[in-house]
Design an enzyme around this catalytic site. Structure first.
Site, PDB file in Angstrom:
ATOM      1  N   HIS A 146     -14.926  45.200 142.964  1.00 43.04           N
ATOM      2  CA  HIS A 146     -15.219  44.096 143.882  1.00 43.04           C
ATOM      3  C   HIS A 146     -15.454  44.706 145.266  1.00 43.04           C
ATOM      4  CE1 HIS A 146     -15.606  40.213 145.440  1.00 43.04           C
ATOM      5  NE2 HIS A 146     -14.464  39.655 145.065  1.00 43.04           N
ATOM      6  N   GLN A 154     -15.328  42.602 148.582  1.00 43.92           N
ATOM      7  CA  GLN A 154     -13.972  42.299 149.022  1.00 43.92           C
ATOM      8  C   GLN A 154     -13.359  43.485 149.745  1.00 43.92           C
ATOM      9  OE1 GLN A 154     -12.068  39.256 148.635  1.00 43.92           O
ATOM     10  NE2 GLN A 154     -10.947  40.423 150.196  1.00 43.92           N
ATOM     11  N   ASP A 156      -2.640  40.492 144.598  1.00 44.91           N
ATOM     12  CA  ASP A 156      -3.647  39.620 143.996  1.00 44.91           C
ATOM     13  C   ASP A 156      -2.952  38.804 142.919  1.00 44.91           C
ATOM     14  OD1 ASP A 156      -6.033  38.465 143.250  1.00 44.91           O
ATOM     15  OD2 ASP A 156      -6.891  40.257 142.342  1.00 44.91           O
ATOM     16  N   CYS A 199      -6.696  38.682 148.449  1.00 45.04           N
ATOM     17  CA  CYS A 199      -8.120  38.360 148.324  1.00 45.04           C
ATOM     18  C   CYS A 199      -8.358  36.882 148.041  1.00 45.04           C
ATOM     19  CB  CYS A 199      -8.774  39.239 147.269  1.00 45.04           C
ATOM     20  SG  CYS A 199      -8.097  39.041 145.613  1.00 45.04           S
ATOM     21  N   ARG A 217     -15.166  38.179 154.857  1.00 42.27           N
ATOM     22  CA  ARG A 217     -16.119  38.297 153.749  1.00 42.27           C
ATOM     23  C   ARG A 217     -17.537  38.024 154.253  1.00 42.27           C
ATOM     24  NH1 ARG A 217     -14.588  37.533 148.464  1.00 42.27           N
ATOM     25  NH2 ARG A 217     -16.805  37.903 148.098  1.00 42.27           N
TER      26      ARG A 217
END
Length: 297
Positions: free
Chosen positions: A122, A125, A212, A252, A280
């Site tokens: 990712h 991110q 996460d 995130c 982001r």
């Protein structure tokens, strides 16, 4: 043609440049009269909104394309979809199940391809995460980030990004949820991480503490098992006390409140989850400026 399939597609100096561009004001003419295709096999509120607004801020037109509209490798091959979209758009972003899809898109090599999320990484991110840490401390080199939880795609890209930025990366995962040998070797090529099964060992003295969700999209059937396996890996106020006195907390999102993190940490004075989420968009804008305005001139 330069693409962004993972964060280590960038060199250390290029990463620094992208973060600098992410902190700068928008260039509203860069994408004037141009589109960016955003292909989503998997839905996401933050990824869609951040990418669409980044394109808008650069004067472009984002086009959201849902899974039912393209049917990658069902209605049409990945390569043919990529060639078609390249005829309309200046760049293609893709949020996909399999990392091989973004690799195949990049191999077509007609317009820049951006990995918006895959099963392996990712990187968008990770850019936002590093931008948030840089904003807090003014530098990345020599700082430390401790990740508590599943060594998943978010952790992998963050570890690579930390290595590029000469940061110390630490991760505490329960047995069975660690990086595999190939991922660990790739991370270690940039900088050797601290890998352990003790959240306290990972967090002690860290500048940033990250976690996460224990159960991500597509893993719902594993929720009960994962909740049991991750017992003792919750980020709470006591664990945060082990970090540096100036430490920040990152996530995130979306967060499962009361599972991987407590409300007191999410909403507490160390939390930077909302600037991190906003970043982001800024990171996406910076990457687009670099890809379309510098790297692929």
């Amino acid at each position: 043609m330069r693409h962004f399939t993972e964060i280590d597609d960038l060199s250390p100096s290029e990463l620094e440049r992208v973060l600098d561009l992410s902190s700068a004001s928008a260039s509203p003419t860069l994408l004037a009269g141009k589109g960016v295709a955003l292909i989503f096999e998997k839905p996401s509120a933050r990824t869609r909104n951040s990418m669409e607004m980044a394109v808008v801020q650069l004067g472009g037109h984002p086009v959201y394309i849902g899974n039912e509209e393209v049917g990658l490798n069902r209605r049409e091959s990945t390569e043919d979809v990529t060639r078609a979209m390249a005829g309309f758009h200046a760049a293609i972003g893709a949020r996909v199940y399999s990392h091989s899809v973004v690799e195949r898109m990049a191999a077509v090599d007609q317009v820049p391809v951006i990995n918006l999320l895959s099963d392996i990484g990712h990187p968008m991110q990770a850019l936002a995460d590093l931008l948030t840490i840089h904003q807090e401390f003014g530098t990345l080199k020599g700082r430390s980030v401790a990740y508590v939880g599943d060594a998943n795609n978010v952790a992998f890209s963050l570890a690579l990004g930390a290595g590029l930025a000469q940061m110390e990366f630490r991760i505490a995962s329960p047995a069975g949820y660690e990086f595999d040998e190939a991922d660990l070797a790739r991370i270690s090529n940039l900088r050797e991480p601290l890998v352990c099964d003790s959240p306290i060992a990972a967090v002690t003295g860290a500048d940033a503490v990250y976690t996460d969700a224990w159960t991500s999209m597509g893993q719902e059937a594993e929720a009960e098992t994962r909740t049991r396996d991750f017992e003792g890996f919750q980020v709470d106020e006591k664990l945060m006390e082990s970090a540096a006195s100036t430490a920040i907390f990152l996530h995130c999102l979306p967060a499962h409140r009361g599972e991987e993190v407590t409300d007191a940490v999410l909403d507490g004075p160390n939390s930077r989850i909302w600037p991190q989420a906003a970043n982001r968009m800024h990171a996406a804008r910076g990457l687009l400026v670099w890809l379309l305005g510098e790297a692929n001139r």
